[in-house]
Design an enzyme around this catalytic site. Structure first.
Site, PDB file in Angstrom:
ATOM      1  N   GLU A  52      29.083  45.259  40.129  1.00 21.04           N
ATOM      2  CA  GLU A  52      29.944  44.093  40.308  1.00 21.04           C
ATOM      3  C   GLU A  52      30.407  43.951  41.758  1.00 21.04           C
ATOM      4  O   GLU A  52      30.467  42.851  42.297  1.00 21.04           O
ATOM      5  CB  GLU A  52      31.152  44.165  39.374  1.00 21.04           C
ATOM      6  N   TYR A 135      38.274  38.489  39.610  1.00 22.83           N
ATOM      7  CA  TYR A 135      36.978  38.399  38.938  1.00 22.83           C
ATOM      8  C   TYR A 135      36.473  39.779  38.528  1.00 22.83           C
ATOM      9  O   TYR A 135      36.098  40.009  37.366  1.00 22.83           O
ATOM     10  CB  TYR A 135      35.916  37.713  39.812  1.00 22.83           C
ATOM     11  N   ASP A 153      33.740  33.589  37.388  1.00 23.71           N
ATOM     12  CA  ASP A 153      33.051  33.627  38.674  1.00 23.71           C
ATOM     13  C   ASP A 153      32.541  32.223  38.979  1.00 23.71           C
ATOM     14  O   ASP A 153      32.790  31.278  38.229  1.00 23.71           O
ATOM     15  CB  ASP A 153      31.904  34.641  38.645  1.00 23.71           C
TER      16      ASP A 153
END
Length: 319
Positions: A52, A135, A153
DNA sequence: AACACGGGGTA
DNA sequence: TACCCAGTGTT
């Protein structure tokens, strides 16, 4: 966790319409999901977190090989925490925004120091870690721990903005109303909410793209407000600014970092770095002669470059 | 709310 | 060439 919207002029849930959207996205995702390594059943929470962070502003195609090498080298937070920052920056290579690499290591150290080396599952605890914003905290809670979280996102914002509001592209900044609306559509069941989140992201990445959406292949075509309205243009088009690149301080910073990543010696002469930042030319001949020195100073300020303060002042290296 | 922050692929 | 990309932290 209660995430109910508080708007008074709209219902806080959309059971009928929402269920149809969820079924369409889940069905499409089951058929079209990419086989990415951080989605493998054996991928742990740390593997998901690393993916991520790398995917913050860097496309999947460039992240995948870097992620494989990274996880082979530093398979746990403790491994990364113990690494030399210079090696972390070299392994980050050209993923861009190298401050992310330093923050990822700070994140690993915080996980070791404050969470016994285990990636926390609580969204608030994740948000408190270096380099983890709204996020990524939601994404790790959902994709690494199966938690129910509002993952927003750029892909999800675009898909929901088109399908639900008929907007070509989401607003420049994420507001509370948009977050509340996304929360209202999040399935109540945790496992379903995870597939909804990842399905929306995948749909935005593969079909409902920013530039040339493939509406003919979209499972939400019949329900899409944007398509029904004739795909109107982006209402914020005039206010969006494209970021310059050539000749910017960022480009010069990148050249200096590239030079240091490949430099064999521990220390590099400042003059060499200024020339590297000037792309091999004489910095004094540049339109802005002070730019390389300014870029180098900003890298030192960011902790990406260390200046020798001893007898060898004027020399620099990776931290 | 606006900015700074990399680098490369794609139309 | 212009735009886009699984955003974050600072001012």
């Amino acid at each position: 966790m209660m995430t109910a919207a508080t708007a008074t002029d709209e219902p806080t849930t959309h059971p009928t319409e929402g269920a149809a959207l969820v079924d369409a996205v889940l069905g499409w995702y089951a058929e079209h999901a990419r086989d990415l390594p951080w989605r493998a059943p054996g991928a742990g929470a740390w593997a998901v977190l690393v993916s991520e962070v790398m995917l913050q502003q860097t496309p999947v195609a460039r992240v995948e090989p870097a992620w494989r090498a990274w996880m082979a080298r530093w398979p746990t937070p403790a491994d990364l925490a113990a690494a030399r920052p210079a090696e972390v920056l070299r392994a980050w290579d050209r993923l861009g925004y190298p401050r992310r690499a330093l923050r990822l290591q700070e994140c690993a150290r915080a996980i070791v120091a404050e969470h016994d080396g285990e990636v926390p599952a609580d969204e608030a605890a994740l948000l408190a870690l270096p380099g983890i914003g709204a996020y990524t905290a939601a994404a790790v809670a959902a994709f690494a721990h199966g938690r129910r979280a509002v993952v927003l996102d750029t892909n999800v914002r675009r898909v929901l903005g088109r399908a639900l509001e008929g907007r070509a592209l989401p607003a420049p900044s994420l507001g509370r109303a948009e977050r509340d609306r996304a929360a209202a559509y999040l399935p109540a069941d945790a496992a379903t909410s995870v597939r909804w989140n990842v399905g929306l992201m995948e749909l935005g990445a593969l079909v409902c793209t920013a530039r040339a959406p493939r509406c003919d292949a979209c499972p939400l075509l019949d329900a899409c407000a944007w398509h029904a309205a004739g795909k109107p243009a982006d209402e914020h088009a005039g206010r969006r600014r494209t970021q310059a690149w050539h000749g910017t301080d960022r480009q010069v910073r990148g050249r200096i970092m590239a030079h240091l990543r490949h430099h064999r010696q521990e220390w590099a002469a400042g003059e060499d770095l200024l020339v590297a930042g000037a792309d091999g030319a004489d910095p004094a001949a540049l339109p802005d002669p002070g730019q390389p020195a300014r870029a180098l100073a900003s890298l030192v300020g960011d902790g990406l470059v260390v200046a020798d303060t001893g007898a060898h002042a004027g020399r620099f290296r990776l931290p």
